[in-house]
Design a protein around this motif. Sequence first.
Motif, PDB file in Angstrom:
ATOM      1  N   VAL A  79      40.941  49.683  46.354  1.00 40.21           N
ATOM      2  CA  VAL A  79      39.891  50.382  47.359  1.00 40.21           C
ATOM      3  C   VAL A  79      39.030  49.075  48.216  1.00 40.21           C
ATOM      4  CG1 VAL A  79      37.619  51.242  47.354  1.00 40.21           C
ATOM      5  CG2 VAL A  79      38.956  51.979  45.811  1.00 40.21           C
ATOM      6  N   PRO A  80      39.758  48.160  48.501  1.00 39.90           N
ATOM      7  CA  PRO A  80      39.256  46.421  49.915  1.00 39.90           C
ATOM      8  C   PRO A  80      40.046  46.277  50.733  1.00 39.90           C
ATOM      9  CG  PRO A  80      38.780  45.765  46.775  1.00 39.90           C
ATOM     10  CD  PRO A  80      39.894  47.602  46.847  1.00 39.90           C
ATOM     11  N   HIS A  81      41.329  47.006  50.067  1.00 45.21           N
ATOM     12  CA  HIS A  81      42.209  47.395  51.205  1.00 45.21           C
ATOM     13  C   HIS A  81      41.782  48.402  52.414  1.00 45.21           C
ATOM     14  CE1 HIS A  81      44.826  44.197  50.340  1.00 45.21           C
ATOM     15  NE2 HIS A  81      44.822  44.584  49.239  1.00 45.21           N
ATOM     16  N   ILE A  82      40.854  49.743  51.755  1.00 41.22           N
ATOM     17  CA  ILE A  82      40.961  50.919  52.447  1.00 41.22           C
ATOM     18  C   ILE A  82      39.520  50.965  53.363  1.00 41.22           C
ATOM     19  CG2 ILE A  82      40.497  53.618  52.515  1.00 41.22           C
ATOM     20  CD1 ILE A  82      42.106  52.944  49.131  1.00 41.22           C
ATOM     21  N   ILE A  83      38.238  50.228  52.448  1.00 41.86           N
ATOM     22  CA  ILE A  83      37.134  50.691  52.526  1.00 41.86           C
ATOM     23  C   ILE A  83      36.423  49.619  52.657  1.00 41.86           C
ATOM     24  CG2 ILE A  83      36.899  53.515  52.742  1.00 41.86           C
ATOM     25  CD1 ILE A  83      35.120  52.182  49.478  1.00 41.86           C
ATOM     26  N   GLY A  84      37.251  48.246  52.640  1.00 39.49           N
ATOM     27  CA  GLY A  84      36.800  46.907  52.707  1.00 39.49           C
ATOM     28  C   GLY A  84      35.569  46.922  52.075  1.00 39.49           C
ATOM     29  N   LEU A  85      34.908  47.558  50.512  1.00 41.62           N
ATOM     30  CA  LEU A  85      33.972  47.107  49.238  1.00 41.62           C
ATOM     31  C   LEU A  85      34.811  47.018  48.057  1.00 41.62           C
ATOM     32  CD1 LEU A  85      31.777  50.589  50.175  1.00 41.62           C
ATOM     33  CD2 LEU A  85      31.530  47.511  50.886  1.00 41.62           C
TER      34      LEU A  85
ATOM     35  N   THR B 298      48.521  45.004  56.320  1.00 40.28           N
ATOM     36  CA  THR B 298      48.022  43.880  55.332  1.00 40.28           C
ATOM     37  C   THR B 298      49.264  44.230  54.712  1.00 40.28           C
ATOM     38  OG1 THR B 298      45.935  43.555  55.612  1.00 40.28           O
ATOM     39  CG2 THR B 298      46.714  42.752  53.456  1.00 40.28           C
ATOM     40  N   ILE B 299      48.877  45.128  53.212  1.00 37.68           N
ATOM     41  CA  ILE B 299      49.453  46.658  52.460  1.00 37.68           C
ATOM     42  C   ILE B 299      51.440  45.999  53.206  1.00 37.68           C
ATOM     43  CG2 ILE B 299      50.153  48.135  51.221  1.00 37.68           C
ATOM     44  CD1 ILE B 299      47.157  48.905  50.892  1.00 37.68           C
ATOM     45  N   ALA B 300      51.349  46.709  53.789  1.00 39.43           N
ATOM     46  CA  ALA B 300      53.420  47.087  54.388  1.00 39.43           C
ATOM     47  C   ALA B 300      53.607  45.970  54.585  1.00 39.43           C
ATOM     48  CB  ALA B 300      52.578  47.274  55.986  1.00 39.43           C
TER      49      ALA B 300
ATOM     50  N   ALA C 212      52.997  43.321  52.807  1.00 45.70           N
ATOM     51  CA  ALA C 212      53.809  42.086  52.072  1.00 45.70           C
ATOM     52  C   ALA C 212      54.877  42.859  50.551  1.00 45.70           C
ATOM     53  CB  ALA C 212      52.814  42.778  50.813  1.00 45.70           C
ATOM     54  N   GLY C 213      54.871  43.492  51.690  1.00 47.57           N
ATOM     55  CA  GLY C 213      56.613  44.750  51.471  1.00 47.57           C
ATOM     56  C   GLY C 213      56.237  45.136  50.013  1.00 47.57           C
ATOM     57  N   ASP C 214      55.645  45.476  49.025  1.00 50.91           N
ATOM     58  CA  ASP C 214      55.833  45.831  48.039  1.00 50.91           C
ATOM     59  C   ASP C 214      55.231  47.443  47.895  1.00 50.91           C
ATOM     60  OD1 ASP C 214      55.898  43.878  47.000  1.00 50.91           O
ATOM     61  OD2 ASP C 214      53.613  43.409  47.223  1.00 50.91           O
ATOM     62  N   LEU C 215      55.021  47.896  48.821  1.00 55.76           N
ATOM     63  CA  LEU C 215      54.663  49.121  49.151  1.00 55.76           C
ATOM     64  C   LEU C 215      54.573  50.117  50.526  1.00 55.76           C
ATOM     65  CD1 LEU C 215      51.949  50.166  46.833  1.00 55.76           C
ATOM     66  CD2 LEU C 215      53.728  50.256  45.902  1.00 55.76           C
ATOM     67  N   LEU C 216      53.996  50.941  50.602  1.00 55.85           N
ATOM     68  CA  LEU C 216      54.263  51.026  52.819  1.00 55.85           C
ATOM     69  C   LEU C 216      53.089  50.792  52.306  1.00 55.85           C
ATOM     70  CD1 LEU C 216      55.959  55.083  52.082  1.00 55.85           C
ATOM     71  CD2 LEU C 216      56.692  53.100  53.115  1.00 55.85           C
ATOM     72  N   GLY C 217      52.303  51.284  54.094  1.00 55.03           N
ATOM     73  CA  GLY C 217      51.705  51.040  54.405  1.00 55.03           C
ATOM     74  C   GLY C 217      50.432  52.118  54.501  1.00 55.03           C
ATOM     75  N   HIS C 218      50.687  52.968  53.883  1.00 53.87           N
ATOM     76  CA  HIS C 218      49.827  54.692  53.890  1.00 53.87           C
ATOM     77  C   HIS C 218      50.301  54.794  53.019  1.00 53.87           C
ATOM     78  CE1 HIS C 218      53.181  57.155  54.285  1.00 53.87           C
ATOM     79  NE2 HIS C 218      53.754  55.865  55.796  1.00 53.87           N
TER      80      HIS C 218
ATOM     81  N   PRO D  83      53.026  46.276  42.232  1.00 50.48           N
ATOM     82  CA  PRO D  83      53.418  44.682  42.472  1.00 50.48           C
ATOM     83  C   PRO D  83      51.846  44.494  43.198  1.00 50.48           C
ATOM     84  CG  PRO D  83      55.471  45.644  42.857  1.00 50.48           C
ATOM     85  CD  PRO D  83      55.119  46.697  42.778  1.00 50.48           C
ATOM     86  N   LEU D  84      51.459  45.847  43.891  1.00 51.57           N
ATOM     87  CA  LEU D  84      50.038  45.485  44.554  1.00 51.57           C
ATOM     88  C   LEU D  84      48.808  45.048  43.437  1.00 51.57           C
ATOM     89  CD1 LEU D  84      48.627  45.433  47.425  1.00 51.57           C
ATOM     90  CD2 LEU D  84      47.985  47.911  46.587  1.00 51.57           C
ATOM     91  N   ALA D  85      48.147  46.136  42.426  1.00 57.55           N
ATOM     92  CA  ALA D  85      47.544  45.749  41.567  1.00 57.55           C
ATOM     93  C   ALA D  85      47.583  45.329  40.083  1.00 57.55           C
ATOM     94  CB  ALA D  85      47.011  47.098  41.689  1.00 57.55           C
ATOM     95  N   GLN D  86      48.940  45.374  40.168  1.00 61.94           N
ATOM     96  CA  GLN D  86      49.491  45.469  38.512  1.00 61.94           C
ATOM     97  C   GLN D  86      49.021  45.599  36.882  1.00 61.94           C
ATOM     98  OE1 GLN D  86      52.341  43.720  37.740  1.00 61.94           O
ATOM     99  NE2 GLN D  86      53.345  42.913  39.479  1.00 61.94           N
ATOM    100  N   GLY D  87      48.333  47.012  37.514  1.00 61.56           N
ATOM    101  CA  GLY D  87      47.447  47.724  36.197  1.00 61.56           C
ATOM    102  C   GLY D  87      48.049  47.988  35.163  1.00 61.56           C
ATOM    103  N   PRO D  88      47.354  48.463  34.002  1.00 58.70           N
ATOM    104  CA  PRO D  88      48.087  49.126  33.354  1.00 58.70           C
ATOM    105  C   PRO D  88      48.715  50.578  33.704  1.00 58.70           C
ATOM    106  CG  PRO D  88      45.367  49.063  32.856  1.00 58.70           C
ATOM    107  CD  PRO D  88      45.723  48.426  34.246  1.00 58.70           C
ATOM    108  N   SER D  89      49.314  50.716  32.803  1.00 57.99           N
ATOM    109  CA  SER D  89      50.346  52.539  33.267  1.00 57.99           C
ATOM    110  C   SER D  89      50.367  53.457  32.100  1.00 57.99           C
ATOM    111  CB  SER D  89      51.839  52.311  33.922  1.00 57.99           C
ATOM    112  OG  SER D  89      51.332  51.660  35.632  1.00 57.99           O
TER     113      SER D  89
END
Length: 764
Positions: A149-155, A592-594, A596-602, A729-735
């Motif tokens: 979310v901070p990457h999307i809306i900065g909050l 920023t995300i693109a 990093a190479g872990d995910l597409l930028g969208h 690899p971006l968030a490494q959250g639980p799944s």
Amino acid sequence: MPEPRLTATHWGNYLVGTAPDGGISVRPNGSDPEPSPIGRSLAAARDPGVRIARPAVRRGYLRDRDRSGRGREPFVEVGWDEALDLAAGALRGTIAAHGNRAIYGGSYGWASAGRFHHAQGQLHRFLRLAGGYTDSVDTYSFAAAEVIVPHIIGLNAYYAGKQAPTTAEVAEHCRCLVLFGGAPSRNTQVNPGGIGAHDDRGHLAELSAAGVEIVHVGPLRDDVDAAVGARWLPCRPNADVPVLLALVHAVLAENLQDDDFLARYTVGFDEFARYVRGGDGVPKTPEWAAGLSGVPAAEIRALARKLASGRSLIGLSYAVQRARYGEQPYWAAWALAAALGYIGLPGGGVQMGSGVGKGTTLQRRVPPFRIGTIPQGPNPVPDTVPVSRIAELLERPGEPYRYNGAERVYPEIDLVYWAGGNPFHHHQDLNRLRRAWTRPGTVIVNEHSWTATARHADIVFPVTTTLEREDFAGSSSDHWLTPMHRVFEPYGEARDDHAVLAALAERLGFGAAFTEGRSTAEWVEHVWETTRSDAAAVGVELPAYRDFRTGPPLDLRPLLPERDHDLERFRAAPERHPLRTPSGRIEIYSHTIAEAGDLLGHPAWYPDREWLGDPRAERFPLHLLSNQPATRLHSQHDNGATSRDAKIAGREPLRLHPADAAERGLRDGDLARVFNDRGAFLAGVATSDALLPGVAQIATGAWYDPDDELGLERHGNPNVVTPDIGTSPLAQGPSPNSCLVQVERFDGTPPPVRAFEPPEFGSR
């Protein structure tokens, strides 16, 4: 009989005292119109079957510091001085041999609603004064959203969640509310720091009365209260993203998007639109999404038109992001809302965490001041790890991993200190965690009950519960402040966390710095006066502590101004109030995300390896959802009446669609074995047509009760089969919701549940 005394919990305020039969009486405080039934379980707070009465040390550790018997060996009860000396020596030895980064300060903040007796804060203050420790970041609840979310809306994601439109605004301005993952009422029972009054039913009734059309997209029909009258679109688990992408495709195909909003307030939508239209060779049409999700293409098109025809609100539960690539539903939802153009307008945009705590019923009156806590100070050790990667942390010292665009290295952990949490509840793949748990040299736990974490410790300090100490409750997500009174004397030899850590600090040479010369009572008053001072600085007058602690819960609403929202200011003047993103706008495409190479930028669809559309489903044909319980907070008071009354043959209920149960020869009340390659557990069967066929559902929180001889968990803890793998690899959250299983009848004599019995004790 003494008068019942007021206390606060994460699930509400209660009056607690001694019943005529000598037990514990509990009744809701009168200011709560919809009290949670979880309160009944407070009567089990002094259950001798689970309470820890005296300090205890695992026998193998006491004899020769052997680590191999954790969770299997008897404990030896010892005196406080011996236990404290052992723990202080272990801390001193780890620091000398490996440095402070070899200490993992594990905890989770749900132990108490109190502001001072907050186990996590107490432990972190202690360890920081000791020279630091390896800390965790993010949560098991919301990790994928916290990072994306901070990457999307900065909050901050939690802060953004509090900016959802108010009920009155939705009722007046919104034509359609679509809920991905529902808005389950069970989650509105609890709130970190407490809930002064539950009122979610009134909010839902207001929306229904106003004629707002509510659409529920998800696998469980009853994840939205039936009284709301929501239209259910059954959707396979973890297929929210295809539906969201197809809604964008349908909006674009009929030229229903708000081009002016996209041009002024967003960046990167054109690149995302190329992907949605098929830039990767696969147009994300409603027909494509129907094949993945089970939601008919005609329904998706009709919903897209409805959303575009008048102001709409996109709601997301926490659950949709607790799966592989869990970052994507939130990103895709913001992209859809941007295409519709309602972000920052009353009643429109995105509602994050639908049905969670007070987030969607809080409205605009929240404390504009900081509610005090014990100060923690800076951590001299910079190392942090994502909270749900603890097994990897213990297994892979010195190995690299990716997190939020950066490469990091797992430190080597020699000592784990846990206070106020239970990783053997909230972590995934518990058999893996149990193996990893043998690696540190020492595990110290502060606990009031014999949870699985206490049973897997070397040194166990018995601590008090909420009912055995003075404090006060308050939350930035609520508008109540509540005094918390001591109802009972400490159980056995229990001490509060602060007293335990103060004694350790004294042994390690920084006792005065830890206590600052204050008693526990003086600390509680100091934390209140800090709160009072901060409130006064913004024009909110709170009573003196002696007046507050002798009075009823304090409703702050008459004292609080209504607040503006960041996204409203951004909408009104984006140049003057830019978002805290690199572009200052909503980032539908993130460089920023693109980069990093872990995910597409969208936002994008990444097929999960454990869902009903994967070949693995041929072996394990049921998708298991392990959601939050209605009968307890996480695993707290699983031994209490509310939780026990809901069990089947003493086990946690497993819900199956009647067709899935019949296919396996199962009926209501049967005992079933649920399994995959990671493990197996027993559960009681309950059939329900509220589930999509092919879906099984069980609540988390049954106390972990492994049977090593049978090779299964006896009590119904789903985390023996859930995968311990990061969202990405971006968030490494639980799944945990990326989980396929098979279910079969359990025949024969079932093993007894031992979770609510004390462990074995022995001699030295």
